[in-house]
Design an enzyme around this catalytic site. Structure first.
Site, PDB file in Angstrom:
ATOM      1  N   SER A 221      91.068  37.086  67.521  1.00  0.00           N
ATOM      2  CA  SER A 221      92.102  36.343  68.240  1.00  0.00           C
ATOM      3  C   SER A 221      92.601  35.156  67.406  1.00  0.00           C
ATOM      4  O   SER A 221      93.147  35.347  66.323  1.00  0.00           O
ATOM      5  CB  SER A 221      91.554  35.899  69.599  1.00  0.00           C
ATOM      6  OG  SER A 221      92.568  35.367  70.429  1.00  0.00           O
ATOM      7  N   ASP A 439      95.298  45.492  75.358  1.00  0.00           N
ATOM      8  CA  ASP A 439      95.210  44.066  75.042  1.00  0.00           C
ATOM      9  C   ASP A 439      96.475  43.359  75.500  1.00  0.00           C
ATOM     10  O   ASP A 439      97.585  43.702  75.090  1.00  0.00           O
ATOM     11  CB  ASP A 439      95.022  43.878  73.531  1.00  0.00           C
ATOM     12  CG  ASP A 439      94.509  42.507  73.155  1.00  0.00           C
ATOM     13  OD1 ASP A 439      94.857  41.534  73.846  1.00  0.00           O
ATOM     14  OD2 ASP A 439      93.766  42.411  72.170  1.00  0.00           O
ATOM     15  N   HIS A 472      91.418  42.754  74.971  1.00  0.00           N
ATOM     16  CA  HIS A 472      91.167  41.662  74.033  1.00  0.00           C
ATOM     17  C   HIS A 472      89.680  41.354  73.837  1.00  0.00           C
ATOM     18  O   HIS A 472      89.217  41.168  72.713  1.00  0.00           O
ATOM     19  CB  HIS A 472      91.893  40.411  74.521  1.00  0.00           C
ATOM     20  CG  HIS A 472      92.179  39.404  73.465  1.00  0.00           C
ATOM     21  ND1 HIS A 472      93.092  39.619  72.442  1.00  0.00           N
ATOM     22  CD2 HIS A 472      91.689  38.157  73.244  1.00  0.00           C
ATOM     23  CE1 HIS A 472      93.148  38.563  71.667  1.00  0.00           C
ATOM     24  NE2 HIS A 472      92.303  37.657  72.117  1.00  0.00           N
TER      25      HIS A 472
END
Length: 498
Positions: A221, A439, A472
């Site tokens: 991320s 995601d 995610h």
């Protein structure tokens, strides 16, 4: 819109505004308001989290410490006697050796780093060092929360790598500074630009100094964004990497599918001033944006949801300084217990809270939620949240926008913030990208835009792993991530370890 409710506003002697629910006519104001009608309780919790990551939300005051060191890093390592460390609480309890290190950046932040030098077998690492950089609102604990066979930090150590775990400035174990307290507003005057310029640079140089080797990098991320930005600058740092693995990579953010995140960015959720809430007999301070959309949002949506839980909402229009002008009042020490209490209520599924932000994660062990709440969420700077929101609103990958041509010229010598050009990333740098079809932060279409930027990469130096079912958080917390992502990533590292 069906039967309307009215929000009655009362002002008490202290100047506070409180609200009651009754018949309400929105005056035909549809549009963005309609998007909020179906928000569920987990969405409201998510918004409370978004508010709490706004520690210094009044005007950014350009107060950087003036005593930044001229050297790149300050070399220092130490072993802590404190039982409350990542090594003692999460690594040594699993039978692994662990070292605590401290790294001081050029701008004075003291970062905590953990090293797992050997696997469970005790055999000395035979492979190069790997630096693991977490994402937003978490710390290095995220790499260690599953079992040793499911957690990347342990898996890499057991596969012969020398593992180094980074903790971003402002998180629990990286709160130190050479001259500032984390209660000082100046402490929180940074965005991910500073993570690129100072944190990543200091960490990479430190690991190379301690090991004498180039290193592999794993980012998740936000940890991917700072690496990509650094690679695009093509500074001396680039020569210290053997390769990089980018999991749930974020660079382009203009196609982000999370309606909640997009609305938070569009309404400038992070750029708020002050809001006070009494929730289940616990008083705490948040922040408000003095503009119609967010005031409507708060009174129309948050109040109505909290009302179901016998809660009471009011606005307290104080100047932020009078609230203490600290990191964020009252802090994660209050938010954590509130979330834990709520999540333990019968019928409340807090996995929906993560889903609202990250997408429907397929493969997270829900029984580990309690362990996750012991360590996360972690704080960040408001300026960092604002910077990410700017990327969502503008669709650009650029440095922080100070909001006026004059201020941008003062910082950058030009009216617009300089861009990070992903096409400048050296085509010979080996890159491994892992991304998922579910995601809601690193959207597959945004990742494809990044891959298009990298289309001229040397043959064999750009590897993709795509999982349609992954969201995610699955890339860090998924119980099957070892098979889906980590095995091919380790093979990629092995190829580029010579």
């Amino acid at each position: 819109m069906g039967e309307k409710e009215e929000v009655f506003c009362h002002q008490n002697l202290n100047g506070k505004l409180s609200f009651e629910v009754g018949g309400y006519d929105d005056g035909g104001r549809g549009g963005a308001q309609e998007n909020f009608r179906m928000l569920n309780f987990s969405s409201i919790l998510t918004l409370l989290v978004l508010f709490f990551v706004s520690p210094n939300a009044s005007a950014i005051d350009k107060v950087f410490p003036g005593n930044a060191k001229d050297v790149d890093i300050i070399i220092k390592s130490s072993t802590s006697d404190d039982d409350d460390t990542i090594c003692k609480s999460l690594v040594q309890t699993q039978g692994y050796a662990c070292e605590e290190h401290k790294v001081t950046t050029k701008d004075g932040y003291i970062l905590s780093v953990q090293r797992i030098p050997v696997g469970r077998s005790g055999k000395t690492a035979s492979k190069p060092p790997v630096l693991l950089q977490h994402g937003l609102l978490v710390d290095a604990a995220a790499w260690l929360l599953n079992t040793p066979d499911e957690s990347l930090g342990f898996i890499l150590a057991d596969n012969g790598f020398d593992v180094w775990l980074a903790n971003t400035r402002g998180t629990k174990y990286s709160r130190g500074h050479t001259s500032l307290s984390s209660n000082d507003s100046a402490y929180w005057e940074w965005s991910w630009d500073e993570l690129v310029q100072y944190d990543l640079s200091a960490l990479v140089q430190y690991v190379q100094y301690k090991t004498g080797q180039k290193l592999h990098y794993v980012g998740h991320s936000l940890g991917t964004l700072i690496a990509l930005a650094a690679f695009s600058e093509q500074g001396k740092l680039i020569n210290m990497f053997k390769s990089a693995a980018l999991l749930s990579p974020i660079a382009h953010l203009n196609q982000i599918p999370s309606q909640l995140t997009k609305e938070a960015a569009q309404l400038h959720i992070a750029e708020v001033r002050s809001l006070s809430i009494s929730f289940s007999s616990v008083n705490f301070n948040l922040f408000y944006l003095d503009s119609y959309p967010i005031l409507w949002f708060l009174e129309r949506v948050i109040y109505r949801q909290l009302h179901q839980f016998n809660s009471f909402l009011w606005f307290d229009k104080q100047e932020f300084y009078s609230l203490g002008y600290r990191q964020f009042p009252p802090g994660w020490d209050v938010l954590g217990p509130i979330l834990e209490k709520i999540c333990n209520q019968p019928g409340t599924n807090c996995s929906e809270l993560m889903t609202a932000l990250t997408g429907p994660n397929c493969c997270i062990n829900s029984s580990r939620a309690g362990e996750l709440l012991k360590h996360e969420p972690q704080p960040t700077a408001t300026k960092n949240i604002i910077h990410l929101s700017q990327m969502i609103r503008t669709g650009t990958i650029a440095m922080y926008d100070y909001g006026s041509e004059d201020e941008n010229k003062e910082h950058y010598g030009q009216s617009d913030p300089p861009a990070y050009n992903m096409k400048n990333i050296p085509k010979e740098l080996p890159l491994f990208l892992g991304y998922g079809g579910q995601d809601m932060l690193a959207d597959a279409n945004d990742v494809k835009a990044l891959l298009n930027d990298l289309k001229d990469h040397d043959n064999g130096e750009l590897v993709e792993v795509y999982s349609e079912e992954y969201a995610h958080a699955d890339f860090v917390l998924g119980v099957n991530a070892n098979q889906v992502v980590y095995d091919p990533m380790i093979s990629f590292f092995d190829i580029h370890s010579s």
